[in-house]
Design a protein around this motif. Sequence first.
Motif, mmCIF file in Angstrom:
data_model
loop_
_atom_site.group_PDB
_atom_site.id
_atom_site.type_symbol
_atom_site.label_atom_id
_atom_site.label_comp_id
_atom_site.label_asym_id
_atom_site.label_seq_id
_atom_site.Cartn_x
_atom_site.Cartn_y
_atom_site.Cartn_z
ATOM 1 N N MET A 101 0.837 -1.199 0.000
ATOM 2 C CA MET A 101 0.000 0.000 0.000
ATOM 3 C C MET A 101 0.874 1.252 0.000
ATOM 4 O O MET A 101 1.823 1.363 0.768
ATOM 5 C CB MET A 101 -0.909 0.026 1.218
ATOM 6 C CG MET A 101 -1.784 -1.216 1.345
ATOM 7 S SD MET A 101 -2.893 -1.435 -0.016
ATOM 8 C CE MET A 101 -4.133 -0.288 0.430
ATOM 9 N N GLY A 102 0.560 2.179 -0.897
ATOM 10 C CA GLY A 102 1.289 3.434 -0.960
ATOM 11 C C GLY A 102 2.485 3.427 -1.899
ATOM 12 O O GLY A 102 3.127 4.471 -2.079
ATOM 13 N N THR A 116 -0.535 5.758 -7.304
ATOM 14 C CA THR A 116 -0.172 5.075 -6.067
ATOM 15 C C THR A 116 -1.012 3.825 -5.903
ATOM 16 O O THR A 116 -2.208 3.836 -6.199
ATOM 17 C CB THR A 116 -0.414 6.013 -4.862
ATOM 18 O OG1 THR A 116 0.354 7.210 -5.068
ATOM 19 C CG2 THR A 116 0.001 5.374 -3.560
ATOM 20 N N THR A 118 -3.298 1.663 -4.049
ATOM 21 C CA THR A 118 -4.209 2.003 -2.952
ATOM 22 C C THR A 118 -4.925 0.805 -2.340
ATOM 23 O O THR A 118 -5.443 0.895 -1.229
ATOM 24 C CB THR A 118 -5.278 3.008 -3.419
ATOM 25 O OG1 THR A 118 -6.012 2.426 -4.501
ATOM 26 C CG2 THR A 118 -4.641 4.323 -3.855
ATOM 27 N N ASP A 119 -4.975 -0.316 -3.080
ATOM 28 C CA ASP A 119 -5.683 -1.479 -2.561
ATOM 29 C C ASP A 119 -5.251 -2.711 -3.339
ATOM 30 O O ASP A 119 -4.721 -2.603 -4.448
ATOM 31 C CB ASP A 119 -7.197 -1.294 -2.687
ATOM 32 C CG ASP A 119 -8.004 -2.209 -1.776
ATOM 33 O OD1 ASP A 119 -7.408 -2.947 -0.960
ATOM 34 O OD2 ASP A 119 -9.251 -2.202 -1.872
ATOM 35 N N HIS A 130 -4.990 -1.979 -7.235
ATOM 36 C CA HIS A 130 -5.770 -0.772 -7.493
ATOM 37 C C HIS A 130 -4.807 0.415 -7.468
ATOM 38 O O HIS A 130 -4.069 0.584 -6.501
ATOM 39 C CB HIS A 130 -6.843 -0.580 -6.417
ATOM 40 C CG HIS A 130 -7.811 -1.713 -6.333
ATOM 41 N ND1 HIS A 130 -9.158 -1.534 -6.522
ATOM 42 C CD2 HIS A 130 -7.645 -3.038 -6.084
ATOM 43 C CE1 HIS A 130 -9.777 -2.700 -6.385
ATOM 44 N NE2 HIS A 130 -8.874 -3.627 -6.124
ATOM 45 N N GLN A 132 -4.398 4.687 -8.125
ATOM 46 C CA GLN A 132 -5.093 5.958 -8.289
ATOM 47 C C GLN A 132 -4.073 7.091 -8.318
ATOM 48 O O GLN A 132 -3.068 7.046 -7.624
ATOM 49 C CB GLN A 132 -6.090 6.179 -7.164
ATOM 50 C CG GLN A 132 -7.086 7.265 -7.471
ATOM 51 C CD GLN A 132 -8.327 7.155 -6.610
ATOM 52 O OE1 GLN A 132 -8.280 6.637 -5.507
ATOM 53 N NE2 GLN A 132 -9.433 7.636 -7.125
ATOM 54 N N GLU A 138 -9.856 5.222 -10.653
ATOM 55 C CA GLU A 138 -9.084 4.089 -10.176
ATOM 56 C C GLU A 138 -8.789 3.166 -11.353
ATOM 57 O O GLU A 138 -9.655 2.885 -12.172
ATOM 58 C CB GLU A 138 -9.883 3.336 -9.106
ATOM 59 C CG GLU A 138 -9.156 2.154 -8.521
ATOM 60 C CD GLU A 138 -9.954 1.488 -7.429
ATOM 61 O OE1 GLU A 138 -9.510 1.515 -6.275
ATOM 62 O OE2 GLU A 138 -11.030 0.931 -7.742
#
Length: 171
Positions: A101-102, A116, A118-119, A130, A132, A138
């Motif tokens: 994440m990130g 980035t 995100t999921d 994911h 974004q 997304e």
Amino acid sequence: MKKKFLETGKIVTTHGVAGEVRVYPWCDSPDFLLDFDTLYLEKGRRPVQVENARVHKNVVILKLAGVDTMNDALQLRDKILYIDRDDVELAEGEYFVQDLMGLSVVDADTGREYGTLTDVSQTGANDVYHIQKDGGPERLIPAIPDVIVKTDIEGGRLLIRPLKGLFEDED
């Protein structure tokens, strides 16, 4: 910086009258939780010994030391369970979702930044990442070797080679 203690599930309710709890696992498989002698509460500040663990349908039934009645177990309802990352040995190419994440997602060939991570969705066949960028739409990319070139947790980057058509609708 990597977190030492990682969220691994949530205690959702009690099970029976002897202090067992039902845990909804946040890992690839409920069986993953069966290998731990110690789990943690309060973001890793409170270790709890696991006396017994078994999978029942899609949850894990845990008997924790010192939790011997239904009332004891009720006190743990809605609590998050953590594992110590040092208690897990990941195979080459495996990562904790929380570490992904990130990450900045970058084209391995052009250096173009896509956004980035995100999921992560687990679809069965492969994970789906994911992405974004700046509140835009997304984007979803398959986490397969044809797309993922390099995962650099320490450097904070995910290098990808997008499949044809994946990002072509962008300006």
